[in-house]
Design a protein around this motif. Structure first.
Motif, PDB file in Angstrom:
ATOM      1  N   ALA A   1       0.711  -1.354  -0.014  1.00  0.00           N
ATOM      2  CA  ALA A   1       0.111   0.054  -0.033  1.00  0.00           C
ATOM      3  C   ALA A   1       0.688   1.080  -0.025  1.00  0.00           C
ATOM      4  O   ALA A   1       0.351   2.196  -0.512  1.00  0.00           O
ATOM      5  CB  ALA A   1      -0.979   0.081   1.303  1.00  0.00           C
ATOM      6  N   HIS A   2       2.049   1.357   0.567  1.00  0.00           N
ATOM      7  CA  HIS A   2       2.894   2.220   0.876  1.00  0.00           C
ATOM      8  C   HIS A   2       4.201   2.056   0.664  1.00  0.00           C
ATOM      9  O   HIS A   2       4.546   1.087   0.864  1.00  0.00           O
ATOM     10  CB  HIS A   2       2.767   2.844   2.092  1.00  0.00           C
ATOM     11  N   PRO A   3       4.998   3.060   0.160  1.00  0.00           N
ATOM     12  CA  PRO A   3       6.634   2.702   0.133  1.00  0.00           C
ATOM     13  C   PRO A   3       7.088   2.364   1.664  1.00  0.00           C
ATOM     14  O   PRO A   3       6.526   2.975   2.624  1.00  0.00           O
ATOM     15  CB  PRO A   3       7.015   4.066  -0.379  1.00  0.00           C
ATOM     16  N   GLY A   4       7.797   1.237   1.630  1.00  0.00           N
ATOM     17  CA  GLY A   4       8.222   0.957   2.807  1.00  0.00           C
ATOM     18  C   GLY A   4       7.859  -0.128   3.547  1.00  0.00           C
ATOM     19  O   GLY A   4       8.094  -0.668   4.752  1.00  0.00           O
ATOM     20  N   ASP A   5       6.455  -0.360   3.054  1.00  0.00           N
ATOM     21  CA  ASP A   5       5.704  -1.347   4.044  1.00  0.00           C
ATOM     22  C   ASP A   5       6.248  -2.808   3.919  1.00  0.00           C
ATOM     23  O   ASP A   5       6.765  -3.172   2.889  1.00  0.00           O
ATOM     24  CB  ASP A   5       4.196  -1.541   3.307  1.00  0.00           C
ATOM     25  N   ALA A   6       6.242  -3.364   4.877  1.00  0.00           N
ATOM     26  CA  ALA A   6       6.797  -4.872   5.032  1.00  0.00           C
ATOM     27  C   ALA A   6       5.765  -5.776   4.433  1.00  0.00           C
ATOM     28  O   ALA A   6       6.332  -6.801   3.889  1.00  0.00           O
ATOM     29  CB  ALA A   6       7.033  -5.141   6.673  1.00  0.00           C
ATOM     30  N   GLY A   7       4.350  -5.561   4.556  1.00  0.00           N
ATOM     31  CA  GLY A   7       3.573  -6.745   4.060  1.00  0.00           C
ATOM     32  C   GLY A   7       2.734  -6.001   2.796  1.00  0.00           C
ATOM     33  O   GLY A   7       2.346  -4.928   2.735  1.00  0.00           O
ATOM     34  N   ALA A   8       2.560  -7.118   1.920  1.00  0.00           N
ATOM     35  CA  ALA A   8       1.717  -6.758   0.818  1.00  0.00           C
ATOM     36  C   ALA A   8       0.364  -7.441   1.045  1.00  0.00           C
ATOM     37  O   ALA A   8       0.416  -8.375   1.548  1.00  0.00           O
ATOM     38  CB  ALA A   8       2.366  -7.686  -0.513  1.00  0.00           C
TER      39      ALA A   8
END
Length: 151
Positions: A18-25
């Motif tokens: 959802a956002h740059p740098g997010d750990a989870g898709a």
């Protein structure tokens, strides 16, 4: 710079960050259902992946669903081994004791985190080395930090 890994996938909707740098898709539901109060269900995502050797997938709850609706994952994190090729399914639990929760096809229900994982070599010994923590287990660090109590 963030390292990337190629993951082969078959999916009606490819998981997305959802956002740059997010750990989870985000993983989305491939089916519509209602989770009754206190109920649980195994929910399909339609996603099948091939992780490279040396990687693992962890399926974890979405914080917004947990906070707003009490929806969590029973076996969190769910572990996806590199050799698994079946559909990723999520065991959702409605912790709300009064309200049912409706899930529609395409609703974001969980997140997939892909991580490298080393292979452990287990070495039998007679005695383990000492550590500061030792054998202190559940609750050993206490519950409060600012009230002067460690109970």
């Amino acid at each position: 710079m963030t390292e990337t890994v190629d993951v082969l996938i078959i999916a009606p909707e490819v998981p997305a960050y959802a956002h740059p740098g997010d750990a989870g898709a985000d993983l989305v539901s491939a089916e519509a259902l209602t989770l009754p109060p206190g109920g649980r269900a195994l929910v399909g995502t339609g996603v099948r992946i091939a992780l490279p050797d040396g990687y693992v997938g962890f399926i974890v709850p979405r914080s917004g669903l947990a906070t707003r609706h009490g929806i969590t994952i029973v076996n969190s994190p769910g572990t996806v081994d590199a050799g698994y090729r079946g559909e990723l399914k999520v065991t959702l639990l409605n912790t709300d004791t009064e309200s049912a929760y409706d899930i529609a096809v395409g609703d974001r229900i969980a997140q997939l985190i892909v991580m490298p994982v080393p292979r452990a070599r287990f070495i039998p010994v007679e005695v383990l080395p000492d550590s500061v923590r030792g054998e202190a287990g559940f609750g050993s660090t206490g519950y409060q930090t600012d009230r002067g109590s460690n109970a």
